[in-house]
Structure formats: structure tokens, C-alpha cells
Design a protein around this motif. Structure first.
Motif, mmCIF file in Angstrom:
data_model
loop_
_atom_site.group_PDB
_atom_site.id
_atom_site.type_symbol
_atom_site.label_atom_id
_atom_site.label_comp_id
_atom_site.label_asym_id
_atom_site.label_seq_id
_atom_site.Cartn_x
_atom_site.Cartn_y
_atom_site.Cartn_z
ATOM 1 N N SER A 173 -45.754 40.374 109.152
ATOM 2 C CA SER A 173 -44.513 41.148 109.216
ATOM 3 C C SER A 173 -43.439 40.528 108.330
ATOM 4 O O SER A 173 -42.648 41.253 107.715
ATOM 5 N N PHE A 174 -43.404 39.203 108.247
ATOM 6 C CA PHE A 174 -42.425 38.566 107.374
ATOM 7 C C PHE A 174 -42.670 38.918 105.912
ATOM 8 O O PHE A 174 -41.734 39.215 105.162
ATOM 9 N N SER A 175 -43.933 38.934 105.507
ATOM 10 C CA SER A 175 -44.223 39.314 104.121
ATOM 11 C C SER A 175 -43.920 40.792 103.875
ATOM 12 O O SER A 175 -43.480 41.161 102.786
ATOM 13 N N SER A 176 -44.117 41.632 104.884
ATOM 14 C CA SER A 176 -43.774 43.051 104.737
ATOM 15 C C SER A 176 -42.265 43.260 104.665
ATOM 16 O O SER A 176 -41.793 44.159 103.967
ATOM 17 N N ILE A 177 -41.518 42.453 105.384
ATOM 18 C CA ILE A 177 -40.050 42.532 105.311
ATOM 19 C C ILE A 177 -39.575 42.176 103.904
ATOM 20 O O ILE A 177 -38.736 42.874 103.324
ATOM 21 N N ILE A 178 -40.116 41.124 103.332
ATOM 22 C CA ILE A 178 -39.744 40.730 101.967
ATOM 23 C C ILE A 178 -40.117 41.835 100.974
ATOM 24 O O ILE A 178 -39.339 42.162 100.080
ATOM 25 N N ALA A 179 -41.313 42.414 101.136
ATOM 26 C CA ALA A 179 -41.751 43.474 100.224
ATOM 27 C C ALA A 179 -40.867 44.708 100.345
ATOM 28 O O ALA A 179 -40.555 45.347 99.334
ATOM 29 N N ALA A 180 -40.464 45.047 101.554
ATOM 30 C CA ALA A 180 -39.597 46.221 101.732
ATOM 31 C C ALA A 180 -38.213 45.972 101.135
ATOM 32 O O ALA A 180 -37.613 46.883 100.563
ATOM 33 N N TRP A 181 -37.705 44.783 101.267
ATOM 34 C CA TRP A 181 -36.394 44.494 100.700
ATOM 35 C C TRP A 181 -36.416 44.474 99.180
ATOM 36 O O TRP A 181 -35.401 44.757 98.549
ATOM 37 N N THR A 182 -37.544 44.144 98.579
ATOM 38 C CA THR A 182 -37.595 44.145 97.119
ATOM 39 C C THR A 182 -37.541 45.551 96.549
ATOM 40 O O THR A 182 -37.080 45.728 95.420
ATOM 41 N N ARG A 236 -35.754 49.177 100.639
ATOM 42 C CA ARG A 236 -35.961 50.013 101.821
ATOM 43 C C ARG A 236 -35.632 49.189 103.056
ATOM 44 O O ARG A 236 -35.697 47.973 103.035
ATOM 45 N N TRP A 237 -35.280 49.872 104.150
ATOM 46 C CA TRP A 237 -35.039 49.160 105.389
ATOM 47 C C TRP A 237 -36.381 48.993 106.112
ATOM 48 O O TRP A 237 -37.054 49.966 106.412
ATOM 49 N N PRO A 238 -36.781 47.761 106.429
ATOM 50 C CA PRO A 238 -38.103 47.504 107.006
ATOM 51 C C PRO A 238 -38.128 47.698 108.528
ATOM 52 O O PRO A 238 -38.119 46.740 109.294
ATOM 53 N N TRP A 239 -38.203 48.942 108.988
ATOM 54 C CA TRP A 239 -38.186 49.217 110.425
ATOM 55 C C TRP A 239 -39.434 48.696 111.130
ATOM 56 O O TRP A 239 -39.336 47.959 112.111
ATOM 57 N N VAL A 240 -40.589 49.086 110.663
ATOM 58 C CA VAL A 240 -41.836 48.702 111.337
ATOM 59 C C VAL A 240 -42.080 47.194 111.257
ATOM 60 O O VAL A 240 -42.442 46.585 112.271
#
Length: 76
Positions: free
Chosen positions: A19-28, A31-35
Motif C-alpha cells: 500500500s505504501f508503494s501504491s500511495i507513492i505511485a498514485a501521488w506521482t 491522484r488521491w490514493p483512496w484504496v
């Protein structure tokens, strides 16, 4: 059937890392990383559950020991 604390610790660690890596990818991509945020909260809740269920608390060295224990269970 009750799941062991070491299995929950391994699951929480894997979910938190992903989830931490998905948060970084969404912020790049701005997008807001809801899931990923929800899954990170679930992982942190699992960490808290294991910490409060353990008799002597949770220390950082318990995480590698839990991975070794789960791998030994799977190989045995």
C-alpha cells in the motif's frame, strides 16, 4: 480457528509495503490514493492488534522472526 500472531504480522507487513508503494505511485500521477490509504489503515490496525495481543509487546525484531517462522511452517 485462530490465526497466529506471526501470520498476522507477516500479512500486515506485506499489505503495508504494497500500500505504501501504491500511495507513492498514485501521488506521482497526481491522484488521491483512496484504496491504498484504506489498505494502509487496515495494515496498521493489524499491527496494533498484534501489539496489544502479544504479552510483552511488539518490537521491530519480531517482524523478521515472524517471516522466518511462517516460511518454516510452509516448508515443513
Amino acid at each position: 480457528m485462530q490465526i497466529g500472531a506471526d501470520i498476522l504480522l507477516v500479512i500486515a507487513t506485506i499489505v503495508a509495503i504494497l500500500s505504501f508503494s501504491s500511495i507513492i505511485a498514485a501521488w506521482t500521477v497526481r491522484r488521491w490514493p483512496w484504496v491504498p490509504m484504506i489498505s494502509l489503515c487496515i495494515a496498521l490496525g493489524m499491527f496494533a492488534f498484534v501489539h496489544f495481543e502479544a504479552s510483552d509487546g511488539l518490537v521491530p525484531l519480531d517482524i523478521p522472526d515472524a517471516f522466518i517462522s511462517v516460511a518454516a511452517r510452509m516448508l515443513n
